[in-house]
Scaffold this motif. Structure first.
Motif, PDB file in Angstrom:
ATOM      1  N   VAL A   1       0.878  -1.172   0.000  1.00  0.00           N
ATOM      2  CA  VAL A   1       0.000   0.000   0.000  1.00  0.00           C
ATOM      3  C   VAL A   1       0.912   1.217   0.000  1.00  0.00           C
ATOM      4  N   LYS A   2       0.741   2.071  -0.993  1.00  0.00           N
ATOM      5  CA  LYS A   2       1.568   3.266  -1.116  1.00  0.00           C
ATOM      6  C   LYS A   2       0.683   4.510  -1.124  1.00  0.00           C
ATOM      7  N   ILE A   3       1.078   5.518  -0.370  1.00  0.00           N
ATOM      8  CA  ILE A   3       0.436   6.828  -0.467  1.00  0.00           C
ATOM      9  C   ILE A   3       1.221   7.602  -1.520  1.00  0.00           C
ATOM     10  N   VAL A   4       0.646   7.728  -2.696  1.00  0.00           N
ATOM     11  CA  VAL A   4       1.391   8.280  -3.833  1.00  0.00           C
ATOM     12  C   VAL A   4       1.260   9.787  -3.928  1.00  0.00           C
ATOM     13  N   ASP A   5       0.278  10.361  -3.234  1.00  0.00           N
ATOM     14  CA  ASP A   5       0.084  11.808  -3.295  1.00  0.00           C
ATOM     15  C   ASP A   5      -0.858  12.208  -2.169  1.00  0.00           C
TER      16      ASP A   5
END
Length: 370
Positions: free
Chosen positions: A360-364
């Motif tokens: 899970v990545k917080i991309v922005d």
């Protein structure tokens, strides 16, 4: 350890079809909104974002949502496109409304955001042109892609209209030690399904305007890599449960599981409520601004006997929204909704017990000050 099989998930599935105490006396005046991006827009304070909400509502009318509107029962997460005449009519309506509202939108975002806002408006116009071209070619995927892109830009403009200030504050003594994220977070959830060996990305918008504690917790765990490699612990026709490492009760900090309270804002409320469901507050007619009416709704799981016992485990709703109308189910106001899958929701149908979250990545993010 949270209950992840059997009892709790049966409760969730059954709750989707359980009428609220007042449901037998009156039906909703209109069907609940089922486009996740429109829901997010409508959850912003109308007094500050009315112009952009009107634009989003017209864009949303181009498609229908959920499995009840498509031909294949194996692709519930896909949008259905309305008649081509309707799509073209809405495209013209959106184009005209954009011309009428542009000045109001630019005035509402503040002087410091003019350049970015103008760029977003240009992008929306390009998306509208793409919708027109796709509709004339009768290309459903291209219409949906352009609509999602346009609504994403519209949502950003809506958050910018808040002029950097979060409209709802979290009490200082609420959930100490849990990070906050005010505004918007944008996540990419990569999942791996044994079914067909499929690896794909679900793109989600996280609503830190209406659930800043829950989104802050999720974003913090994502940045720590906590979710990476965690299993799908339950999956049925209505839900996919994930985000809890085997043998754990959640994320531990300083020797204890970090808990996240129930976090709900109801329509018309000037503040977010904590720790009590709408039913516990005696507000049986109240409707949350983030309802369980969109395919890919993301919500925290909590033990049946402790609505403030959430930690890391979350679930995605994949039930047809026509079966879970807002105001007629016991999920609304009883679980914290913190976001919606905007793209890639069809992956939910492939996930089964034992499959996993790769990352899970917080991309922005588009953050506001409390």
């Amino acid at each position: 350890m949270l209950q992840t099989k059997g009892a709790i998930c049966s409760i969730l599935a059954a709750a989707a079809l359980t009428l609220s105490p007042l449901a037998s006396f009156a039906l909703p005046q209109k069907p609940p909104e089922s486009n996740a991006q429109v829901i997010l827009l409508e959850a912003l304070p109308q007094s500050q974002t009315a112009a952009i909400q009107a634009l989003g509502a017209e864009l949303g009318k181009m498609t229908s949502e959920g499995s009840g509107n498509i031909r294949s029962v194996d692709a519930k997460g896909f949008k259905g496109v309305r008649s081509w005449d309707t799509v073209l009519k809405q495209e013209r309506a959106v184009d005209g409304l954009l011309g009428m509202k542009e000045g109001e939108i630019l005035a509402s975002v503040g002087a410091g955001n003019q350049a970015q806002a103008k760029k977003l408006l240009e992008g929306i116009r390009a998306d509208i042109a793409a919708i027109d071209a796709a509709a004339k070619k009768e290309s459903r995927p291209a219409v949906v892609e352009a609509q999602v892109a346009a609504l994403s830009k519209v949502d950003r403009l809506g958050v910018m209209m808040l002029k950097g200030k979060a409209p709802f504050a979290v009490p200082e003594d609420e959930a100490p030690g849990v990070p906050r994220l005010y505004g918007r977070g944008y996540a990419e959830i990569t999942v791996k399904a044994a079914k067909g060996g499929r690896v794909g990305i679900m793109k989600a918008t996280l609503d830190g305007v209406n659930a800043p504690v829950s989104v802050g917790n999720f974003a913090d765990l994502a940045k720590r890599g906590f979710y990476d490699g965690t299993p799908v612990s339950f999956s049925d026709e209505s839900t996919v449960m994930m985000g809890l490492p085997a043998g754990k009760a959640g994320f531990e900090a300083n020797g204890a599981v970090r808990r996240v309270p129930l976090e709900i804002r109801a329509e018309g409320d000037s503040d977010i409520s904590y720790e009590e469901s709408l039913e516990e507050q005696g507000r049986f007619k109240a409707k949350p601004v983030l309802p369980f009416s969109a395919y890919g709704t993301l919500a925290y799981n909590h033990p049946p006997d402790n609505s403030n016992g959430a930690s890391s485990q979350f679930w995605a709703l994949k039930f047809d929204p026509s079966y879970t109308p807002a105001g007629l189910n016991t999920l609304d106001g009883a679980y914290t909704v913190f976001g919606y899958v905007i793209e890639g929701a069809d992956l939910l149908d492939d996930l089964d017990v034992g499959d996993q979250i790769v990352s899970v990545k917080i991309v922005d993010s588009l953050e506001l000050k409390p």
